[in-house]
Design an enzyme around this catalytic site. Sequence first.
Site, short mmCIF file in Angstrom:
data_model
loop_
_atom_site.label_atom_id
_atom_site.label_comp_id
_atom_site.label_asym_id
_atom_site.label_seq_id
_atom_site.Cartn_x
_atom_site.Cartn_y
_atom_site.Cartn_z
N TYR A 160 1.21 14.72 38.53
CA TYR A 160 2.47 14.44 37.85
C TYR A 160 3.47 15.54 38.19
CZ TYR A 160 -0.30 17.25 34.56
OH TYR A 160 -1.13 18.19 34.00
N ASP A 215 -11.34 25.10 22.31
CA ASP A 215 -12.52 25.02 23.18
C ASP A 215 -13.70 25.83 22.65
OD1 ASP A 215 -11.22 23.37 24.94
OD2 ASP A 215 -11.38 24.70 26.68
N ARG A 268 1.53 24.87 32.44
CA ARG A 268 0.83 25.52 31.31
C ARG A 268 1.52 26.80 30.87
NH1 ARG A 268 -4.90 24.64 30.32
NH2 ARG A 268 -5.34 22.61 31.20
C1 LIG Z 1 -8.91 20.44 34.92
C2 LIG Z 1 -8.50 20.44 33.47
C3 LIG Z 1 -7.42 19.67 33.05
C4 LIG Z 1 -7.07 19.64 31.70
N1 LIG Z 1 -6.00 18.88 31.33
C5 LIG Z 1 -5.66 18.81 30.02
C6 LIG Z 1 -4.52 18.04 29.61
O1 LIG Z 1 -3.82 17.46 30.43
N2 LIG Z 1 -4.23 17.98 28.28
C7 LIG Z 1 -4.98 18.64 27.33
O2 LIG Z 1 -4.67 18.54 26.13
N3 LIG Z 1 -6.04 19.41 27.71
C8 LIG Z 1 -6.39 19.52 29.02
N4 LIG Z 1 -7.43 20.31 29.41
C9 LIG Z 1 -8.17 21.08 28.39
C10 LIG Z 1 -7.42 22.35 28.01
O3 LIG Z 1 -7.11 23.10 29.16
C11 LIG Z 1 -8.26 23.22 27.09
O4 LIG Z 1 -8.92 22.43 26.12
C12 LIG Z 1 -7.38 24.23 26.35
O5 LIG Z 1 -6.68 25.02 27.28
C13 LIG Z 1 -8.22 25.10 25.44
O6 LIG Z 1 -7.40 26.06 24.84
P1 LIG Z 1 -8.06 27.23 23.99
O7 LIG Z 1 -6.89 28.06 23.53
O8 LIG Z 1 -9.00 26.68 22.99
O9 LIG Z 1 -8.95 28.06 25.01
P2 LIG Z 1 -8.53 28.88 26.32
O10 LIG Z 1 -7.35 28.30 26.98
O11 LIG Z 1 -9.77 29.05 27.12
O12 LIG Z 1 -8.07 30.30 25.75
C14 LIG Z 1 -8.99 31.25 25.33
C15 LIG Z 1 -8.31 32.61 25.38
O13 LIG Z 1 -9.18 33.58 24.81
C16 LIG Z 1 -9.20 34.75 25.60
N5 LIG Z 1 -10.48 35.40 25.34
C17 LIG Z 1 -11.72 34.95 25.66
N6 LIG Z 1 -12.66 35.80 25.22
C18 LIG Z 1 -12.00 36.81 24.60
C19 LIG Z 1 -12.45 38.01 23.94
N7 LIG Z 1 -13.75 38.29 23.83
N8 LIG Z 1 -11.50 38.83 23.40
C20 LIG Z 1 -10.17 38.54 23.50
N9 LIG Z 1 -9.71 37.42 24.14
C21 LIG Z 1 -10.61 36.56 24.68
C22 LIG Z 1 -9.06 34.21 27.02
O14 LIG Z 1 -8.60 35.20 27.92
C23 LIG Z 1 -8.05 33.07 26.82
O15 LIG Z 1 -6.72 33.53 26.93
C24 LIG Z 1 -7.81 20.38 30.75
C25 LIG Z 1 -8.88 21.17 31.17
C26 LIG Z 1 -9.21 21.21 32.52
C27 LIG Z 1 -10.37 22.07 32.94
#
Ligand SMILES: Cc1cc2nc3c(=O)[nH]c(=O)nc-3n(C[C@H](O)[C@H](O)[C@H](O)COP(=O)(O)OP(=O)(O)OC[C@H]3O[C@@H](n4cnc5c(N)ncnc54)[C@H](O)[C@@H]3O)c2cc1C
Length: 391
Positions: free
Chosen positions: A219, A298, A106
Amino acid sequence: MAEPPIVVIGAGIGGLAAALALAHAGRRVAVVERAPRIEEVGAGLQISPNAGRILQDFGLGPAMREAALEPQALRIRRAGDGAVLASLPLAAVRDRWGAPFRVFHRADLQKLLLDEALRAGVEVATGLRCGVMEQDAAGVRLGLVSEAGAETRAAEAVIGADGLRSTIRDALRLRPNDAPIASGKTAWRAILPAASLPAPLRERASQLWLGPSAHVVHYPLRDAAIVSAVAILDDTADTGAPAETRSGAELAAAMGFPRWNAELRALIEAGASWRRWPLFVRPELPRWGRGRVALLGDAAHPMTPFLAQGAAQAIEDAAALGRAVAGAGSLEAALDAYQSARMVRATQVQRGSWRQGGIVHLSGPAAAARDLSIRLLGGRGMLARNAWLYR
Ligand SMILES: Cc1cc2nc3c(=O)[nH]c(=O)nc-3n(C[C@H](O)[C@H](O)[C@H](O)COP(=O)(O)OP(=O)(O)OC[C@H]3O[C@@H](n4cnc5c(N)ncnc54)[C@H](O)[C@@H]3O)c2cc1C
């Protein structure tokens, strides 16, 4: 005075991809991240071709060739006796869907996106938490907090890419009863040195082991020097936040070993420290934003990981957001167009992931029937079932 930037809250995969898409659409963009440094959890990420094509369009193709590994197959195995039920020919994915099936550490994918966003002129501030968001006819204002104190910042628009427990989602109040819901399943994640594993577990292939009320995916990463592994267990009692770790021996005991195959047991026991990750979802939203504020990734549509699509869908969101903002019209109209383009698809994937969680954790005669249908479909048939995700 210069227009304030579009502010993206959160520098996860979704936030960085959105920042890049907005910068490519010609916008001034700032990213605000609460963590002191931009670093993803130590775990792997599968990036399917639907997202890989977008990252290629962002210009990341050459960098991804360096950073990603392209598994040649996905073997689906029965956890009890290790039998291979089907072997999906992942090497065929590139020709069929325009991008290979890639796996990343990641942190490596996040760094690619960050470097490209900085090159495209995105401002990135870390150690800055968004606490409050308000909007009125005059625009959007953010209350930001850092070690140095509190500040207010004006934004032309705000993209809430702040993950499952999104502050922006809470501030928007898009529906009643919107709290995160425990899924009844807990993931345990570890990165293992490949040298510590039996030879069949070191090949350049992904493996999915199906057991009663549990499954394991692993993997290889970084030129197959390490292996990313996730074990997901039914666990209705677990509603906690991620933190706790367990040794391989402790996790093996919790998973009901020694009933399971010896190779799989060796994989679990090779993990010195498995990190607990309870899985949560949130209710579907009637819309993903209001006015000049929209959610992405998310924050908008958290999903269980059983189709490995959460990050892929966030990347699809980013591409749609960039297209909408590049089109003619006001930012409000562009954010509406972005939601219209994305909500049906992301909701389908969210629901599909939930259903898949039931299928991979079957036990008894239902599991035997599932395994038979996997054998009958075969590797090519199983891959074809994912066409709705990958095309
Ligand atoms: C076990 C597991 C396996 C997974 N495997 C896969 C996979 O193989 N392939 C795939 O496509 N997806 C996979 N996922 C899903 C994937 O990890 C998430 O959907 C993705 O990382 C979401 O990204 P995001 O940027 O929306 O949110 P996040 O990665 O949660 O990023 C949110 C960011 O916002 C920041 N933040 C939060 N609140 C605030 C605030 N108030 N002010 C400033 N910053 C803030 C956080 O620190 C973080 O850096 C998996 C999930 C899990 C749990």
